[in-house]
Design an enzyme around this catalytic site. Structure first.
Site, mmCIF file in Angstrom:
data_model
loop_
_atom_site.group_PDB
_atom_site.id
_atom_site.type_symbol
_atom_site.label_atom_id
_atom_site.label_comp_id
_atom_site.label_asym_id
_atom_site.label_seq_id
_atom_site.Cartn_x
_atom_site.Cartn_y
_atom_site.Cartn_z
ATOM 1 N N SER A 112 34.765 -7.714 68.587
ATOM 2 C CA SER A 112 35.285 -7.565 69.926
ATOM 3 C C SER A 112 35.298 -8.859 70.709
ATOM 4 C CB SER A 112 34.436 -6.492 70.608
ATOM 5 O OG SER A 112 34.553 -6.486 71.972
ATOM 6 N N LYS B 151 38.156 -6.021 65.202
ATOM 7 C CA LYS B 151 38.535 -5.005 66.179
ATOM 8 C C LYS B 151 39.445 -5.643 67.198
ATOM 9 C CE LYS B 151 37.228 -1.301 69.093
ATOM 10 N NZ LYS B 151 38.028 -1.784 70.212
#
Length: 458
Positions: free
Chosen positions: A321, A346
């Site tokens: 992230s 991600k």
């Protein structure tokens, strides 16, 4: 990051392999539908279901809802009867699963409270991190928060917690221990502890509001080369401020370069990652987000970098992230050398909403891309220097985190080698000037979905 947010339409954004990125703004949902409205009463479990449906309907990144007839889904959900909120929660989870997106998820009130506490970088308690030995059911202090009541009371890493408020911990779960430690600011919690060199002793600690340290740092002397080692654990709302202090303090000690350790960092606030990138990057794009309507938003450096000294970033498969945003931006702008293994992968952004009963909802609303525009979702970011650890090395570092950033840490040693190769051409830096941070009323957070330890901050 502490308390459940009661405003029904508080909207937040997520970008993590478990984290939630949040954009705080009050938004109204689309009101009416052309079909007849099922009756939804306030304080009825159906009200929670309808709140969920409205948010997903307005924000989910896939406008086709993974080929689910989302309008029909509403009729189906509200056509059923629910005897409790928990029964409604099960229906919500089932409906969200049909969307085929693991990051669009429902958070029960306790989980949502934990998430908001994590993302704020603050907690109300005494400032200890506990770990439960599942083999012996013994509770240990694994760390204390700097300048916390626990640290002031002399509680140390390795202390075994025997009793909390006169209640034995032998049969407590980690959650039960957390509940015992919780309480109003200014009230006391009584602990009975055991320490090898001290035996059994009692300590009373007063609860307070505590800022959690997301950043730790130290000066390393490696063959007469001065290196600033910075470990960033998560991108909380205080992370950029703490990173500013770390860079400034180490810069005053005339370091020749920095190692920024993002290993195991699951992510956090999107705009914390942007602000931290700006502390290192003088110019260049940082990240771009694209929503379901195709609208894109670009974030770039703003001339507030604190240093231009060589930088090496350490990453692994647990770097997700916001970690990937930071590593990707600094790598692609050739500001840092990235060492380690491929990151988590991600590439989506979530919004997080509080619902009227204190529960929460995370919804994928956009995708993000590093400066190159590469889609890293399910792919991750490849390091410049790929260096994996053996199972034995991983286990050693996991069992003794104090070895991270030492000569017993092969990835750190490789980073030091990169900095040494640049040391001859480095002039000593001027003392950097502090930078005022801009948060633009936006927050982002990440939850670790696969914790390796059962642990708790309180």
């Amino acid at each position: 990051m502490n308390h459940p947010i009661k405003s029904v339409w508080l909207n937040q954004l997520l970008i993590g392999g478990g984290a939630i990125a949040a954009i705080t703004l009050n938004s109204l949902m689309t009101p009416a539908l052309s079909s007849p409205e099922p009756e939804v009463l306030e304080d009825n479990p159906k009200a929670i279901i309808d709140e969920m449906w409205q948010i997903v309907n307005n924000e989910f990144v896939d406008r086709k809802f993974n080929r689910v007839d989302w309008l029909e889904k509403r009729q189906e959900l509200l056509g059923q009867e629910y005897s409790s909120n928990k029964q409604a929660y099960k229906a919500i989870n089932k409906a969200l699963k049909d969307l085929g997106d693991p990051y669009t998820r429902f958070l029960a009130p306790d989980d949502f409270a934990t998430l908001t506490s994590q993302t704020s970088g603050e907690l109300s308690g005494i400032g200890v991190r506990l770990i439960l030995d599942k083999r012996t059911s013994q509770l240990f202090v694994v760390d204390t928060v700097k300048n916390s009541p626990a640290a002031s009371a002399g509680i140390k890493r390795g202390d075994r917690v025997i009793r909390i408020n006169d209640k034995p911990t032998a049969l407590m779960t980690l959650e039960q221990a957390k509940q015992e430690l919780e309480g109003e600011i200014g009230t006391q919690v009584s602990l009975q502890l055991s320490r090898k060199d001290k035996g059994v002793f009692q300590v009373d600690v007063t609860r307070a509001e505590i800022e959690i340290a997301s950043v730790t740092y130290t000066l390393k002397e490696e063959d007469k080369v001065r290196i600033g080692y910075i470990k960033l654990d998560e991108f909380s709302s205080h992370a950029a401020e703490q990173m500013t202090q770390a860079i400034n303090d180490l810069g005053k000690k005339q370091v020749s370069g920095y190692v920024l350790d993002l290993r195991g960092n699951p992510g956090g606030l999107l705009f914390a990652s942007v602000d931290i990138a700006r502390l290192w990057l003088k110019k260049g794009e940082i990240v771009m987000t694209v929503d379901r309507r195709g609208g894109d938003r670009h974030f770039s450096a703003n001339g507030t970098a604190l240093t231009d000294l060589p930088l090496v970033i350490l990453v692994d498969q647990g770097s997700a992230s916001a970690s990937e945003i930071l590593a990707g931006a600094l790598k692609e702008n050739k500001r840092a050398t990235v060492v380690g293994t491929t990151t988590y992968g991600k590439g989506t952004v979530q919004s997080v909403h509080s619902l009227s009963d204190g529960s929460g909802l995370a919804v994928t609303i956009a995708r993000y891309y590093p400066p190159s525009g590469t889609d890293i979702n399910h792919k991750g970011i490849n390091p410049d220097i790929y260096l994996d650890l053996s199972m034995e090395q991983q286990l050693q570092l996991k069992n003794d985190p104090e070895l991270l950033g030492t000569n017993a840490d092969p990835q750190y040693k490789r980073a030091v080698g990169v900095l040494k190769s640049n040391a001859a051409s480095i002039s000593l830096p001027a003392t950097p000037k502090p930078v005022g941070l801009r948060w633009e009323n936006l927050r982002e957070a990440v939850m670790d979905e696969n914790p390796q330890w059962e642990r708790m901050n309180q």
